[in-house]
Design a protein around this motif. Structure first.
Motif, mmCIF file in Angstrom:
data_model
loop_
_atom_site.group_PDB
_atom_site.id
_atom_site.type_symbol
_atom_site.label_atom_id
_atom_site.label_comp_id
_atom_site.label_asym_id
_atom_site.label_seq_id
_atom_site.Cartn_x
_atom_site.Cartn_y
_atom_site.Cartn_z
ATOM 1 N N GLY A 91 -2.097 -81.119 23.215
ATOM 2 C CA GLY A 91 -2.295 -79.929 24.288
ATOM 3 C C GLY A 91 -3.695 -79.475 24.521
ATOM 4 O O GLY A 91 -3.674 -78.538 25.210
ATOM 5 N N LEU A 92 -4.802 -80.203 23.990
ATOM 6 C CA LEU A 92 -6.086 -79.810 24.374
ATOM 7 C C LEU A 92 -6.577 -80.374 25.568
ATOM 8 O O LEU A 92 -6.356 -81.574 25.928
ATOM 9 C CB LEU A 92 -6.980 -80.321 23.179
ATOM 10 C CG LEU A 92 -6.585 -79.426 21.754
ATOM 11 C CD1 LEU A 92 -7.823 -79.921 20.621
ATOM 12 C CD2 LEU A 92 -6.715 -77.979 21.845
ATOM 13 N N MET A 93 -7.287 -79.456 26.224
ATOM 14 C CA MET A 93 -8.200 -79.933 27.414
ATOM 15 C C MET A 93 -9.495 -80.149 26.983
ATOM 16 O O MET A 93 -10.301 -79.277 26.425
ATOM 17 C CB MET A 93 -8.055 -78.992 28.455
ATOM 18 C CG MET A 93 -6.670 -78.833 29.108
ATOM 19 S SD MET A 93 -6.864 -77.914 30.647
ATOM 20 C CE MET A 93 -8.233 -78.306 31.470
ATOM 21 N N LEU A 94 -10.104 -81.225 26.777
ATOM 22 C CA LEU A 94 -11.284 -81.599 26.099
ATOM 23 C C LEU A 94 -12.345 -82.051 27.270
ATOM 24 O O LEU A 94 -11.899 -83.026 28.248
ATOM 25 C CB LEU A 94 -11.036 -82.801 25.199
ATOM 26 C CG LEU A 94 -10.390 -82.376 23.860
ATOM 27 C CD1 LEU A 94 -10.091 -83.537 23.261
ATOM 28 C CD2 LEU A 94 -10.826 -81.287 23.310
ATOM 29 N N ASP A 95 -13.540 -81.477 27.263
ATOM 30 C CA ASP A 95 -14.693 -81.887 27.999
ATOM 31 C C ASP A 95 -15.372 -82.981 27.131
ATOM 32 O O ASP A 95 -15.932 -82.524 25.938
ATOM 33 C CB ASP A 95 -15.679 -80.826 28.326
ATOM 34 C CG ASP A 95 -15.236 -79.963 29.546
ATOM 35 O OD1 ASP A 95 -14.324 -80.452 30.422
ATOM 36 O OD2 ASP A 95 -15.599 -78.950 29.616
ATOM 37 N N ALA A 96 -15.810 -84.057 27.569
ATOM 38 C CA ALA A 96 -16.336 -85.188 26.485
ATOM 39 C C ALA A 96 -17.247 -85.868 27.456
ATOM 40 O O ALA A 96 -17.258 -86.058 28.392
ATOM 41 C CB ALA A 96 -15.379 -85.887 25.854
ATOM 42 N N PRO A 138 -13.269 -76.428 27.087
ATOM 43 C CA PRO A 138 -13.722 -75.331 27.990
ATOM 44 C C PRO A 138 -13.025 -74.120 27.745
ATOM 45 O O PRO A 138 -13.443 -72.968 28.157
ATOM 46 C CB PRO A 138 -13.726 -75.999 29.117
ATOM 47 C CG PRO A 138 -12.553 -76.951 29.179
ATOM 48 C CD PRO A 138 -12.580 -77.568 27.710
ATOM 49 N N GLU A 139 -11.791 -74.090 27.547
ATOM 50 C CA GLU A 139 -10.773 -73.032 27.121
ATOM 51 C C GLU A 139 -10.020 -73.356 26.375
ATOM 52 O O GLU A 139 -9.558 -74.404 25.902
ATOM 53 C CB GLU A 139 -10.130 -72.598 28.497
ATOM 54 C CG GLU A 139 -9.520 -73.579 29.356
ATOM 55 C CD GLU A 139 -8.907 -73.580 30.627
ATOM 56 O OE1 GLU A 139 -7.786 -73.464 31.029
ATOM 57 O OE2 GLU A 139 -9.637 -72.982 31.436
ATOM 58 N N GLY A 140 -9.410 -72.258 25.855
ATOM 59 C CA GLY A 140 -8.195 -72.354 24.731
ATOM 60 C C GLY A 140 -8.817 -72.115 23.331
ATOM 61 O O GLY A 140 -10.020 -71.838 23.446
ATOM 62 N N PRO A 141 -8.165 -72.932 22.438
ATOM 63 C CA PRO A 141 -8.695 -73.000 21.080
ATOM 64 C C PRO A 141 -10.284 -73.405 20.828
ATOM 65 O O PRO A 141 -10.333 -74.389 21.512
ATOM 66 C CB PRO A 141 -7.775 -73.465 20.057
ATOM 67 C CG PRO A 141 -6.777 -73.967 21.069
ATOM 68 C CD PRO A 141 -7.030 -73.647 22.240
ATOM 69 N N PRO A 142 -11.092 -72.842 20.199
ATOM 70 C CA PRO A 142 -12.539 -73.097 20.276
ATOM 71 C C PRO A 142 -12.590 -74.465 19.340
ATOM 72 O O PRO A 142 -12.135 -74.406 18.230
ATOM 73 C CB PRO A 142 -13.340 -72.180 19.595
ATOM 74 C CG PRO A 142 -12.118 -71.419 18.719
ATOM 75 C CD PRO A 142 -10.945 -71.349 19.475
#
Length: 152
Positions: A91-96, A138-142
């Motif tokens: 469920g992570l939104m990742l910027d990569a 960008p948001e959520g758990p670091p």
């Protein structure tokens, strides 16, 4: 017959010599300014001011105990993220992105999508060379990671 070197011969020789040096320097300066614009981080001052926020995010990430294993090939990127118990983090939104070491115009933005429990992957055509894989939330758990990569 030996010709005599006169003052205007020396003057012409000096003018040609320094003319060549000035022309070569002008070409090198032009190429240097065209290929490297200077500062690669567009907001380095703001980034420095917010450095305490960066340290707080890194501390919070360390408390989570997450680990990440990345695999990069010419055809794509795969990242496996697991929590402290070894379970996949979903469920992570990742910027990569793959950051080029010399020119930010060559950076490759990656669209990582969930591909199983704790697995995020994308297909991308990655040229050979040296790259830095940069991933963050960008948001959520670091979560953030950087890994140097050399593709041959």
């Amino acid at each position: 017959m030996i010709r005599e070197i006169k003052g205007y011969h020396v003057l012409i020789g000096l003018l040609i010599f320094f003319g060549v040096i000035i022309a070569v320097n002008a070409v090198f300066l032009t190429q240097a300014f065209r290929t490297f614009r200077g500062e690669d981080e567009p907001r380095s001052y703001i980034q420095g001011i917010n450095y305490n926020d960066t340290l707080a995010r890194r501390e919070a990430q360390a408390e989570l105990g997450w680990t990440a294993i990345s695999t990069v090939s010419e055809t794509g990127v795969r990242i496996e993220i697991s929590d402290a118990d070894g379970q996949g983090v979903t469920g992570l939104m990742l910027d990569a992105r793959l950051r080029h070491p010399a020119d930010s115009n060559l950076d490759i933005v990656l669209d990582l999508r969930g591909d199983g429990p704790g697995v995020y992957a994308t297909q991308a055509d990655i040229p050979d060379g040296r790259w830095t894989l940069v991933v963050s939330t960008p948001e959520g758990p670091p979560f953030e990671m950087e890994q140097e990569i050399w593709l041959q």
